[in-house]
Design an enzyme around this catalytic site. Structure first.
Site, PDB file in Angstrom:
ATOM      1  N   GLU A   1      31.398  82.778 -10.541  1.00  0.00           N
ATOM      2  CA  GLU A   1      31.377  81.309 -10.438  1.00  0.00           C
ATOM      3  C   GLU A   1      30.685  80.627 -11.617  1.00  0.00           C
ATOM      4  OE1 GLU A   1      29.052  80.877  -6.722  1.00  0.00           O
ATOM      5  OE2 GLU A   1      27.534  79.874  -7.933  1.00  0.00           O
TER       6      GLU A   1
ATOM      7  N   HIS B   1      30.215  76.021  -4.329  1.00  0.00           N
ATOM      8  CA  HIS B   1      28.769  76.160  -4.143  1.00  0.00           C
ATOM      9  C   HIS B   1      28.138  74.815  -3.741  1.00  0.00           C
ATOM     10  CE1 HIS B   1      25.395  79.133  -5.238  1.00  0.00           C
ATOM     11  NE2 HIS B   1      24.933  78.260  -4.354  1.00  0.00           N
TER      12      HIS B   1
ATOM     13  N   ARG C   1      25.972  84.587  -1.725  1.00  0.00           N
ATOM     14  CA  ARG C   1      26.146  84.795  -3.163  1.00  0.00           C
ATOM     15  C   ARG C   1      27.449  85.553  -3.374  1.00  0.00           C
ATOM     16  NH1 ARG C   1      23.067  81.341  -3.768  1.00  0.00           N
ATOM     17  NH2 ARG C   1      21.101  81.275  -4.895  1.00  0.00           N
TER      18      ARG C   1
HETATM   19  P1  NAD Z   1      15.967  84.375   4.078  1.00  0.00           P
HETATM   20  O1  NAD Z   1      15.100  85.111   3.141  1.00  0.00           O
HETATM   21  O2  NAD Z   1      15.322  83.507   5.128  1.00  0.00           O
HETATM   22  O3  NAD Z   1      16.949  85.388   4.825  1.00  0.00           O
HETATM   23  C1  NAD Z   1      17.588  86.455   4.183  1.00  0.00           C
HETATM   24  C2  NAD Z   1      17.706  87.589   5.182  1.00  0.00           C
HETATM   25  O4  NAD Z   1      18.444  88.646   4.573  1.00  0.00           O
HETATM   26  C3  NAD Z   1      16.340  88.159   5.606  1.00  0.00           C
HETATM   27  O5  NAD Z   1      16.256  88.241   7.017  1.00  0.00           O
HETATM   28  C4  NAD Z   1      16.332  89.532   4.947  1.00  0.00           C
HETATM   29  O6  NAD Z   1      15.597  90.502   5.713  1.00  0.00           O
HETATM   30  C5  NAD Z   1      17.816  89.870   4.932  1.00  0.00           C
HETATM   31  N1  NAD Z   1      18.124  90.959   4.019  1.00  0.00           N
HETATM   32  C6  NAD Z   1      17.498  91.292   2.855  1.00  0.00           C
HETATM   33  N2  NAD Z   1      18.046  92.412   2.348  1.00  0.00           N
HETATM   34  C7  NAD Z   1      19.047  92.767   3.192  1.00  0.00           C
HETATM   35  C8  NAD Z   1      19.967  93.842   3.206  1.00  0.00           C
HETATM   36  N3  NAD Z   1      19.950  94.774   2.245  1.00  0.00           N
HETATM   37  N4  NAD Z   1      20.844  93.912   4.229  1.00  0.00           N
HETATM   38  C9  NAD Z   1      20.838  92.994   5.220  1.00  0.00           C
HETATM   39  N5  NAD Z   1      19.981  91.956   5.263  1.00  0.00           N
HETATM   40  C10 NAD Z   1      19.092  91.848   4.258  1.00  0.00           C
HETATM   41  O7  NAD Z   1      16.939  83.513   3.177  1.00  0.00           O
HETATM   42  P2  NAD Z   1      17.805  82.238   3.599  1.00  0.00           P
HETATM   43  O8  NAD Z   1      17.035  80.997   3.309  1.00  0.00           O
HETATM   44  O9  NAD Z   1      18.355  82.447   4.963  1.00  0.00           O
HETATM   45  O10 NAD Z   1      18.971  82.314   2.507  1.00  0.00           O
HETATM   46  C11 NAD Z   1      19.895  83.384   2.526  1.00  0.00           C
HETATM   47  C12 NAD Z   1      20.735  83.343   1.268  1.00  0.00           C
HETATM   48  O11 NAD Z   1      21.560  82.173   1.282  1.00  0.00           O
HETATM   49  C13 NAD Z   1      19.954  83.198  -0.051  1.00  0.00           C
HETATM   50  O12 NAD Z   1      19.510  84.469  -0.513  1.00  0.00           O
HETATM   51  C14 NAD Z   1      20.963  82.595  -0.983  1.00  0.00           C
HETATM   52  O13 NAD Z   1      21.631  83.619  -1.662  1.00  0.00           O
HETATM   53  C15 NAD Z   1      21.933  81.891  -0.051  1.00  0.00           C
HETATM   54  N6  NAD Z   1      21.940  80.432  -0.222  1.00  0.00           N
HETATM   55  C16 NAD Z   1      23.110  79.822  -0.545  1.00  0.00           C
HETATM   56  C17 NAD Z   1      23.154  78.439  -0.695  1.00  0.00           C
HETATM   57  C18 NAD Z   1      24.431  77.707  -1.009  1.00  0.00           C
HETATM   58  O14 NAD Z   1      24.386  76.512  -1.356  1.00  0.00           O
HETATM   59  N7  NAD Z   1      25.587  78.313  -0.896  1.00  0.00           N
HETATM   60  C19 NAD Z   1      21.973  77.688  -0.542  1.00  0.00           C
HETATM   61  C20 NAD Z   1      20.812  78.348  -0.187  1.00  0.00           C
HETATM   62  C21 NAD Z   1      20.789  79.732  -0.028  1.00  0.00           C
END
Ligand code: NAD
Length: 331
Positions: free
Chosen positions: A263, A295, A234
């Site tokens: 964005e 994105h 993000r």
């Molecule tokens: P997920 O929930 O499986 O993993 C997120 C990880 O971040 C978890 O292990 C969590 O413990 C950790 N986390 C939470 N708070 C934290 C902090 N303060 N410091 C460090 N780590 C922390 O999620 P995911 O499916 O792996 O997705 C991750 C992110 O990817 C989503 O939140 C979303 O923002 C982003 N995303 C982007 C796209 C894109 O098209 N660009 C698509 C899907 C997801």
């Protein structure tokens, strides 16, 4: 059930219609994003379906509830754009797509990394102009480099596995460390070690008040000089103006973004015939060692199919009064 689908693109319509073929919900598509100006379009729809840059703050949720909406279905993973406390207060349920191809995003992060490292964007332009000189295109082997994965969840772990395949040392940082990450052959490290040793930092944690500007002037100053930074998570994770200063001084060796903090005013539309007024974004684009994609990390056929099917399934669960498999709860 009537569903108002906001920010609907052609591909959203195609994939949601296919997923809905047997479910039979009534889908109303709107090109516009959900916000206070457009919320009236959802009147009479029990469910709204929204995406990453739609606004679901307290005011919009109040207007939705007043218009008869009872379910907010996010067709994405992140939910930083929804005021969950307000939703709970108003009796609105919120669902998201908890899991869909983590490969889509992780593989895009790798594509961005190799593009910025091996200067593929510059080489592409040069060869089209019959310029086959190599000056300025030198990269480095990924093999043997240290890669830091910030957020070792589903996407972060897939990214880590690919990096291990390149022969990198993979270190991770997560608020909630997981044994699955370590089982890959990676290890957790303190923030200080990441700063000192990481040649590449890839962000995969959600945007929360805690992670907002997790990359800022201070953390950038402590990073290894010349490190590459990849953000497919993000935009709000990075203080963009601080990143620009670090790029100018050479402290940051390259920046590859699929997301950008402002964005919502730019992405998912064709602005090629307009003047983009975001000077910070325009400054970013002026660097030869910056790549931005709009994105699109999630944008694979497999991911969109799962996103659409899960969204329709969530609405069906809600309509049938079943437990919601993908509900977001405040805790
Ligand atoms: P997920 O929930 O499986 O993993 C997120 C990880 O971040 C978890 O292990 C969590 O413990 C950790 N986390 C939470 N708070 C934290 C902090 N303060 N410091 C460090 N780590 C922390 O999620 P995911 O499916 O792996 O997705 C991750 C992110 O990817 C989503 O939140 C979303 O923002 C982003 N995303 C982007 C796209 C894109 O098209 N660009 C698509 C899907 C997801």
């Amino acid at each position: 059930m009537k569903i108002a689908v906001f920010s609907a693109k052609r591909y959203d319509r195609d994939f949601l219609n296919a997923a809905n073929a047997s479910a039979g919900h009534k889908l109303r598509y709107f090109d516009d994003p959900l916000d206070l100006e457009t919320v009236a379009l959802a009147a009479g729809c029990e469910a709204v379906c929204i995406f990453v840059n739609d606004t679901a703050d307290a005011d919009v949720l109040e207007a939705l509830a007043a218009g008869g909406t009872r379910l907010v279905a996010l067709r994405c993973t992140g939910f930083n754009n929804v005021d969950l406390k307000a939703a709970e207060r108003l009796g609105l349920k919120v669902v998201r797509v908890v899991t869909y191809s983590p490969y889509s995003v992780a593989e895009h992060a790798v594509a961005l990394l190799q593009a910025i490292n091996r200067k593929i964007h510059r080489a592409y332009n040069r060869t089209r102009d019959s310029n086959f000189a190599l000056d300025g295109l030198m990269g480095f082997d990924l093999h043997g480099k240290t890669v830091a994965v910030v957020g070792t969840g589903k996407i972060g772990r897939v990214f880590a596995r690919i990096m291990l395949g390149f022969g990198c040392e993979v270190i991770g940082y997560d608020k909630f460390p997981s044994p699955e990450f370590e089982a890959l052959g990676a290890r957790y490290a303190k923030v200080g070690e990441i700063g000192e040793t990481a040649d590449i930092i890839s962000l995969h944690c959600p945007l929360t008040p805690e992670t907002h500007y997790i990359v800022n002037a201070e953390t950038l100053a402590r990073a290894k000089r010349g490190a590459l930074l990849i953000n497919t998570s993000r935009g709000g994770l990075i203080d963009t103006e601080a990143a620009i200063e670090a790029l100018k001084s050479g402290q940051l060796g390259g920046l590859a973004l699929d997301v950008y903090e402002q964005e919502a005013d730019l992405f998912f539309r064709d602005l090629s015939s307009t003047i983009v007024s975001d000077d910070v974004f325009q400054r970013l684009l002026s660097f030869p060692n910056v790549i931005v994609t709009g994105h699109q990390a999630f944008f694979t056929e497999e991911a969109i199919t799962t996103i659409s099917e899960t969204t329709i399934q969530s609405v069906t669960e809600f309509a049938d009064g079943q437990p919601l498999s993908n509900e977001i709860k405040i805790s």
